[in-house]
Design a protein around this motif. Structure first.
Motif, PDB file in Angstrom:
ATOM      1  N   THR A 135       2.717  -6.177  -4.514  1.00  0.00           N
ATOM      2  CA  THR A 135       1.821  -5.962  -3.766  1.00  0.00           C
ATOM      3  C   THR A 135       1.378  -7.503  -3.564  1.00  0.00           C
ATOM      4  O   THR A 135       1.393  -8.584  -4.667  1.00  0.00           O
ATOM      5  N   ARG A 359      -2.140  -5.816  11.611  1.00  0.00           N
ATOM      6  CA  ARG A 359      -1.622  -4.500  11.279  1.00  0.00           C
ATOM      7  C   ARG A 359      -0.348  -4.486  10.092  1.00  0.00           C
ATOM      8  O   ARG A 359       0.773  -3.264   9.251  1.00  0.00           O
ATOM      9  N   GLU A 362      -0.651  -5.440   6.635  1.00  0.00           N
ATOM     10  CA  GLU A 362      -1.319  -3.875   6.070  1.00  0.00           C
ATOM     11  C   GLU A 362       0.021  -2.929   5.352  1.00  0.00           C
ATOM     12  O   GLU A 362      -0.793  -2.561   4.588  1.00  0.00           O
ATOM     13  N   ARG A 363       0.636  -2.794   6.922  1.00  0.00           N
ATOM     14  CA  ARG A 363       1.062  -1.483   6.550  1.00  0.00           C
ATOM     15  C   ARG A 363       2.442  -2.744   5.217  1.00  0.00           C
ATOM     16  O   ARG A 363       2.570  -1.329   4.424  1.00  0.00           O
ATOM     17  N   TYR A 364       2.427  -3.595   5.289  1.00  0.00           N
ATOM     18  CA  TYR A 364       3.402  -4.357   3.897  1.00  0.00           C
ATOM     19  C   TYR A 364       3.045  -3.217   2.542  1.00  0.00           C
ATOM     20  O   TYR A 364       3.415  -3.265   1.501  1.00  0.00           O
ATOM     21  N   GLU A 365       1.500  -4.121   2.547  1.00  0.00           N
ATOM     22  CA  GLU A 365       0.890  -4.173   1.604  1.00  0.00           C
ATOM     23  C   GLU A 365       0.900  -2.549   0.485  1.00  0.00           C
ATOM     24  O   GLU A 365       0.907  -2.458   0.017  1.00  0.00           O
ATOM     25  N   SER A 366       0.501  -1.868   1.683  1.00  0.00           N
ATOM     26  CA  SER A 366       0.213  -0.235   1.344  1.00  0.00           C
ATOM     27  C   SER A 366       1.355   0.050   0.903  1.00  0.00           C
ATOM     28  O   SER A 366       1.221   0.360  -0.095  1.00  0.00           O
ATOM     29  N   GLU A 367       2.333  -0.462   1.484  1.00  0.00           N
ATOM     30  CA  GLU A 367       4.149   0.109   0.571  1.00  0.00           C
ATOM     31  C   GLU A 367       4.335  -0.237  -0.349  1.00  0.00           C
ATOM     32  O   GLU A 367       4.581   0.113  -1.256  1.00  0.00           O
ATOM     33  N   MET A 369       1.781  -1.159  -2.890  1.00  0.00           N
ATOM     34  CA  MET A 369       1.126  -0.247  -3.527  1.00  0.00           C
ATOM     35  C   MET A 369       1.647   1.138  -3.642  1.00  0.00           C
ATOM     36  O   MET A 369       1.321   1.235  -5.969  1.00  0.00           O
ATOM     37  N   GLU A 370       2.118   1.826  -3.333  1.00  0.00           N
ATOM     38  CA  GLU A 370       2.640   3.073  -3.224  1.00  0.00           C
ATOM     39  C   GLU A 370       4.651   2.805  -3.842  1.00  0.00           C
ATOM     40  O   GLU A 370       3.915   3.138  -5.334  1.00  0.00           O
TER      41      GLU A 370
END
Length: 378
Positions: A135, A359, A362-367, A369-370
């Protein structure tokens, strides 16, 4: 990280190339209309084609033999060279697809395929590829503040082609060759294709693709690349090249020996192609260059020579000018309208300058973190 230099309606080049990571190239002169020379159509690079390649009894036996040899090599790598392999998604997501790609890249030579896999494992440890999954990594590497000279202009599109395969999207003119740090740019660029490789493997539908728009951009970049406003830039003014950053800022001596000193844009591009040829075979099967000019095509004739003679990739030049192969609307043969950016003739989201990269970050970061949350609770 080639065959004939003669361009064709659907241009086939052997090997897997990363697409240009530089903006300024030498000017070349060409006569006539080379883009209208016809050649046989490149075979479809779908998962069905790959499965057909391994459908015969001989190929099934070859793959089974490869799996046995890989099991032994994997244990040795785990014990000696690369203990982190147990947590590396590249080696654990769709293992059969991984082995098939390296067999195809080695022309079905098990020994060569195993050499390639071991070389990739060693490179991934030296390059610290697993840090890409942390992350914050994507945001840091795209940012001028935390990764000076990143000058990124491409990312995951977050969209799919008609076969359900991912594609990367780029706008080359956002990259400022006067501010590009060779190693920082390369570090960020490989992140995009590393995460795309994992997605390609997880989906299991065959190689992804890449759409790169060479056309002018009206606005200044504000996500990573700092170019724009249709300005003309001169790589000769780049302070990183003139100060020797291409050698002294290499991540390690081993990496420097493998890729060489990155003292100019073409050296950076050649290093990128080397990485993709050796360590990401079969991840990209088709590339579309939009709104190119003859200067870029001249550069293409040079960098296509560096592509390895392993696997295959289709190159197509699309745009409104007569010397280009087909109009941009041809993209709709490969992408549903709602999966294609509005600026490229689709009804999907807008590129909106370089907002498409924000965008993606943001997707890289959310994935990331998940995945870290899942790992923490498992």
């Amino acid at each position: 990280m080639v065959q004939s230099q003669v361009p064709s309606q659907t241009r086939r080049r052997s090997g897997l190339a990363l697409l240009p990571l530089v903006l300024l190239c030498p000017t070349w002169t060409f006569l006539g209309n080379p883009f209208r020379t016809k050649a046989p159509k490149t075979p479809e690079t779908s998962v069905e084609t790959v499965n057909k390649d391994f459908a015969s009894p001989e190929r099934k036996e070859l793959l089974a033999d490869m799996e046995r040899h890989w099991s032994v090599l994997e244990e040795r790598l785990k014990a000696e060279t690369y203990p982190e392999i147990v947590d590396d998604p590249y080696f654990n997501v769709n293992v059969q697809g991984l082995l098939q790609r390296y067999l195809i890249a080695s022309k079905y030579d098990i020994r060569e395929a195993l050499i390639g896999l071991e070389r990739t494992a060693k490179w991934r440890k030296e390059w610290d590829v697993l840090d890409y999954y942390r992350t914050g990594a994507a945001a840091e590497l795209f940012s001028e503040d935390s990764n000076p000279g990143a000058e990124m202009y491409f990312s995951d599109s977050l969209l799919l082609d008609k076969e359900g395969r991912p594609y990367a999207a780029g706008r080359l003119k956002f990259a400022n060759p006067e501010n590009m740090h060779p190693w920082h740019h390369l570090r960020a660029g490989v992140l995009v294709f590393e995460l795309m490789a994992t997605k390609v493997a997880a989906l299991g539908k065959g190689p992804g693709s890449y759409i790169l728009d060479i056309g002018a951009v009206e606005q200044q970049g504000n996500v990573s690349g700092t170019a724009g406003h249709q300005k003309v830039y001169n790589e000769g003014r780049n302070p990183y090249y003139t100060s020797g950053a291409g050698t002294k800022d290499a991540p390690s001596q081993e990496i420097l020996e493998e890729l060489g000193s990155l003292d100019n844009g073409f050296a950076v591009l050649k290093a990128a192609i080397t990485i993709l040829n050796r360590h990401y075979p079969g991840i990209v099967g088709r590339v579309f260059y939009l709104n190119s000019d003859m200067v870029f095509w001249g550069a293409f004739k040079i960098f296509s020579r560096w592509i390895s003679d392993r696997g295959s990739i289709d190159f197509q030049f699309l745009g409104p000018a007569q010397w280009r192969e087909d109009p941009v609307s041809k993209l709709l043969e490969y992408y549903d309208s709602d999966q294609l950016f509005e600026e490229w003739g689709g009804s999907g989201p807008k590129l909106n300058g370089d907002e498409f990269m924000q965008r993606a970050i943001e997707r890289y970061e959310s994935e990331a973190m998940e995945k870290e949350l899942v790992a923490a609770t498992s």
